[in-house]
Motif scaffolding. Sequence first.
Motif, mmCIF file in Angstrom:
data_model
loop_
_atom_site.group_PDB
_atom_site.id
_atom_site.type_symbol
_atom_site.label_atom_id
_atom_site.label_comp_id
_atom_site.label_asym_id
_atom_site.label_seq_id
_atom_site.Cartn_x
_atom_site.Cartn_y
_atom_site.Cartn_z
ATOM 1 N N LYS A 1 9.884 4.241 -12.696
ATOM 2 C CA LYS A 1 9.457 5.640 -12.769
ATOM 3 C C LYS A 1 9.129 6.089 -11.349
ATOM 4 O O LYS A 1 8.138 5.647 -10.769
ATOM 5 N N PRO A 2 9.962 6.963 -10.733
ATOM 6 C CA PRO A 2 9.696 7.371 -9.351
ATOM 7 C C PRO A 2 8.612 8.436 -9.255
ATOM 8 O O PRO A 2 8.485 9.294 -10.136
ATOM 9 N N VAL A 3 7.822 8.351 -8.204
ATOM 10 C CA VAL A 3 6.901 9.418 -7.813
ATOM 11 C C VAL A 3 7.150 9.695 -6.332
ATOM 12 O O VAL A 3 7.615 8.815 -5.598
ATOM 13 N N VAL A 4 6.874 10.886 -5.893
ATOM 14 C CA VAL A 4 7.150 11.272 -4.515
ATOM 15 C C VAL A 4 5.932 10.991 -3.645
ATOM 16 O O VAL A 4 4.793 11.310 -4.025
ATOM 17 N N VAL A 5 6.169 10.372 -2.470
ATOM 18 C CA VAL A 5 5.098 10.063 -1.520
ATOM 19 C C VAL A 5 5.534 10.528 -0.133
ATOM 20 O O VAL A 5 6.684 10.926 0.072
ATOM 21 N N THR A 6 4.625 10.462 0.819
ATOM 22 C CA THR A 6 4.974 10.808 2.204
ATOM 23 C C THR A 6 5.350 9.545 2.971
ATOM 24 O O THR A 6 4.844 8.449 2.680
ATOM 25 N N ALA A 7 6.240 9.701 3.948
ATOM 26 C CA ALA A 7 6.654 8.555 4.763
ATOM 27 C C ALA A 7 5.482 8.007 5.565
ATOM 28 O O ALA A 7 5.379 6.803 5.788
ATOM 29 N N THR A 8 4.578 8.883 5.991
ATOM 30 C CA THR A 8 3.409 8.435 6.765
ATOM 31 C C THR A 8 2.537 7.514 5.931
ATOM 32 O O THR A 8 2.134 6.436 6.377
ATOM 33 N N ASP A 9 2.223 7.927 4.689
ATOM 34 C CA ASP A 9 1.410 7.079 3.804
ATOM 35 C C ASP A 9 2.108 5.749 3.545
ATOM 36 O O ASP A 9 1.473 4.684 3.540
ATOM 37 N N LEU A 10 3.413 5.814 3.323
ATOM 38 C CA LEU A 10 4.187 4.597 3.016
ATOM 39 C C LEU A 10 4.106 3.602 4.173
ATOM 40 O O LEU A 10 3.804 2.415 3.969
ATOM 41 N N ASN A 11 4.345 4.065 5.392
ATOM 42 C CA ASN A 11 4.338 3.167 6.553
ATOM 43 C C ASN A 11 2.947 2.604 6.820
ATOM 44 O O ASN A 11 2.801 1.438 7.192
ATOM 45 N N GLU A 12 1.920 3.429 6.633
ATOM 46 C CA GLU A 12 0.548 2.946 6.858
ATOM 47 C C GLU A 12 0.162 1.899 5.816
ATOM 48 O O GLU A 12 -0.535 0.932 6.126
ATOM 49 N N ALA A 13 0.620 2.075 4.589
ATOM 50 C CA ALA A 13 0.305 1.098 3.542
ATOM 51 C C ALA A 13 0.985 -0.236 3.828
ATOM 52 O O ALA A 13 0.374 -1.304 3.665
ATOM 53 N N ILE A 14 2.229 -0.199 4.283
ATOM 54 C CA ILE A 14 2.938 -1.443 4.614
ATOM 55 C C ILE A 14 2.283 -2.119 5.823
ATOM 56 O O ILE A 14 2.120 -3.342 5.860
ATOM 57 N N ALA A 15 1.874 -1.320 6.818
ATOM 58 C CA ALA A 15 1.214 -1.889 7.993
ATOM 59 C C ALA A 15 -0.106 -2.538 7.612
ATOM 60 O O ALA A 15 -0.450 -3.621 8.096
ATOM 61 N N ALA A 16 -0.871 -1.899 6.717
ATOM 62 C CA ALA A 16 -2.138 -2.473 6.269
ATOM 63 C C ALA A 16 -1.914 -3.772 5.515
ATOM 64 O O ALA A 16 -2.698 -4.715 5.621
ATOM 65 N N LEU A 17 -0.815 -3.811 4.751
ATOM 66 C CA LEU A 17 -0.488 -5.028 4.008
ATOM 67 C C LEU A 17 -0.185 -6.173 4.951
ATOM 68 O O LEU A 17 -0.602 -7.316 4.734
ATOM 69 N N LYS A 18 0.531 -5.890 6.053
ATOM 70 C CA LYS A 18 0.883 -6.927 7.023
ATOM 71 C C LYS A 18 -0.340 -7.443 7.761
ATOM 72 O O LYS A 18 -0.451 -8.610 8.092
ATOM 73 N N GLN A 19 -1.284 -6.536 8.045
ATOM 74 C CA GLN A 19 -2.426 -6.911 8.878
ATOM 75 C C GLN A 19 -3.556 -7.551 8.091
ATOM 76 O O GLN A 19 -4.498 -8.071 8.660
ATOM 77 N N GLY A 20 -3.445 -7.519 6.764
ATOM 78 C CA GLY A 20 -4.562 -7.962 5.942
ATOM 79 C C GLY A 20 -5.051 -9.355 6.240
ATOM 80 O O GLY A 20 -6.252 -9.624 6.212
ATOM 81 N N ASP A 21 -4.122 -10.287 6.536
ATOM 82 C CA ASP A 21 -4.518 -11.674 6.721
ATOM 83 C C ASP A 21 -5.092 -11.968 8.098
ATOM 84 O O ASP A 21 -5.732 -12.987 8.307
ATOM 85 N N GLU A 22 -4.824 -11.062 9.095
ATOM 86 C CA GLU A 22 -5.233 -11.398 10.456
ATOM 87 C C GLU A 22 -6.395 -10.567 10.975
ATOM 88 O O GLU A 22 -6.760 -10.656 12.132
ATOM 89 N N GLU A 23 -6.983 -9.710 10.113
ATOM 90 C CA GLU A 23 -7.973 -8.767 10.636
ATOM 91 C C GLU A 23 -9.277 -9.432 11.034
ATOM 92 O O GLU A 23 -9.968 -8.945 11.903
#
Length: 606
Positions: free
Chosen positions: A165-187
């Motif tokens: 089921k697709p929902v529309v999001v912004t590219a800015t939110d998407l990239n920030e969420a992926i970046a936060a996911l990557k940084q979670g283990d090293e913060e």
Amino acid sequence: MPDDLTEDTMPTAEPSAEGQPLGGDGSLSELWSPEADVETQRARDLGDVLLERGVVDAEKLESARGVVRKAPGRTLADVVIEADGDEAAVQQVVAELAGLTFERIEASPEAVSVKHIGRLGDDFCKDYGLIPLRMAGPRLILGVTHPDDLFTIEEVRHKLGVAIKPVVVTATDLNEAIAALKQGDEEHIDVDEIIGGIDEDDVEVVEEQEEQLDLEAAAGESPVIRFVNYLIFNAIKEGASDIHIEPQEKKLTIRYRIDGVLFEMMNPPHHMHAAMISRLKIMANLDISERRLPQDGRIRAMVHGRKLDLRLSTLPTAQGEKAVMRILDTRSIQVNLDALGMDEDTLLIWKNQIKQPHGILLVTGPTGSGKTTTLYSSLGQMDRRKLNISTVEDPVEYHLSGITQTQVQEGIGMNFSAALRSLLRQDPDVIMVGEIRDTETARIAIQASLTGHLVLSTLHTNDAPSSITRLINVGVEAYLIGSAVNATLAQRLVRRICENCREQVEPTEQVAEVLAMQGFPAEKIWVGQGCAKCRNTGYSGRVGLYEQLVLDDMLRDKIAGSPNVTEFRRLCVERGMVTLRMDGFKKVAAGLTSVDEVMRVTESTI
């Protein structure tokens, strides 16, 4: 996906509970019909709604529509957002017209489906503008930036095996969420924990075939292995780009280069020097018995699941072998063009330049000025699904998905010119040449640009106009340079004032005089007072200074006469070129950096 299928023509159908698009036969054919009048009507609807809600004015809307007409495959929504439109407001309208929900995403691992992102891969999600959010019954809620990309949504359904089921999001939110996911283990890596908990297998060497090798099984004694691992851990934590191991007569010095400046970090016992160098040589597959000649090697390492490349160089000195490790981290070059520090005009012009179908774009500056980051960020803006993008590099420092990267091998005759000749037979659209070093490479690059290819490359010159005269001095005919080169971008990196400890103070008499001479008089300026976060330097991170030269007909005519660099630079400034120093003082006025930093990196320019 057809080029003319834009998000403005997105159908309002949702997938069924079984994951198939709504339609009699479960196929995509019923979701879209290429009727020109329907497409035109829906495209007009998006623009009209944006205009009604004040998201865009009539002039910018007409300009955006003109861009869409001239650039098949680009959407009206994307063009409006790139022209500084309100991304959230635009995507809200796109969602409404598509009959979908619009959602904002928090930049935290809890806001997304980590399991499904892991199965798709971070690069896939970023490249195709989608992100799994959560399960809602039997269906996966999938955030998408382009809801019209039905083929990709269908591909995700096949990859994950769940209904979408697709929902529309912004590219800015998407990239920030992926970046936060990557940084979670090293913060929250604590230095004391690293020292106490370092094990032999905390840093694993990765061979070319991606096979991991336990360091304890490779060689060396446990204390030396632990200490070398700690050096790497600590350097990554501090954000260092290089590690220097420097022997002196009675002591051993370890220095890190952070934000372009070397800092002395520790002085381990001198007797550990030989064992540390041998350990590093084993990691890089070098000859540990050879201490009289320089050696270069590569260490592919995994640190807490994070892939790193370490380029090791050893050099015999009077006090013993000195070793320098360059840390190549893919995170450091995954930077959006918008975040590099270009002002609005420079950024807009450069984005237009990298969309040109042919010509040469040159990025110039000394080693360590961020040229590679700018080039990779520029490539990242291109549509890698529709373009054949190839690079020739020495060495291939970072691996990018969707791009063909070729390594130069001088020893077997695979130099830049030979590799470039071969690439031209591979039907390329865009070619990146790591560096133009000689006449032959320059000639081939120019011929490639004149035959319908976009060529990006670097030169080592002090400023943008000097790149033109450098090509002339290399031996390329001036009339070819004038025809082929579209633009040059000179850059430097200056340290950014620490946000944590900065405050406004009155400038000294000398600083006030310099600011006034540059046209930026100020009663107050920002300075960093120094804190634990910035190691009491007052600076944290870096920002770029840029000098962009776009060639017009008048300048091309001047180039044909082989002008000297002083005359040509004066003419470029008269034609409106913003120099590195001028851009630097703009950033001083904005509180991003200091006068001392600008003067330090622009000393050789005006």
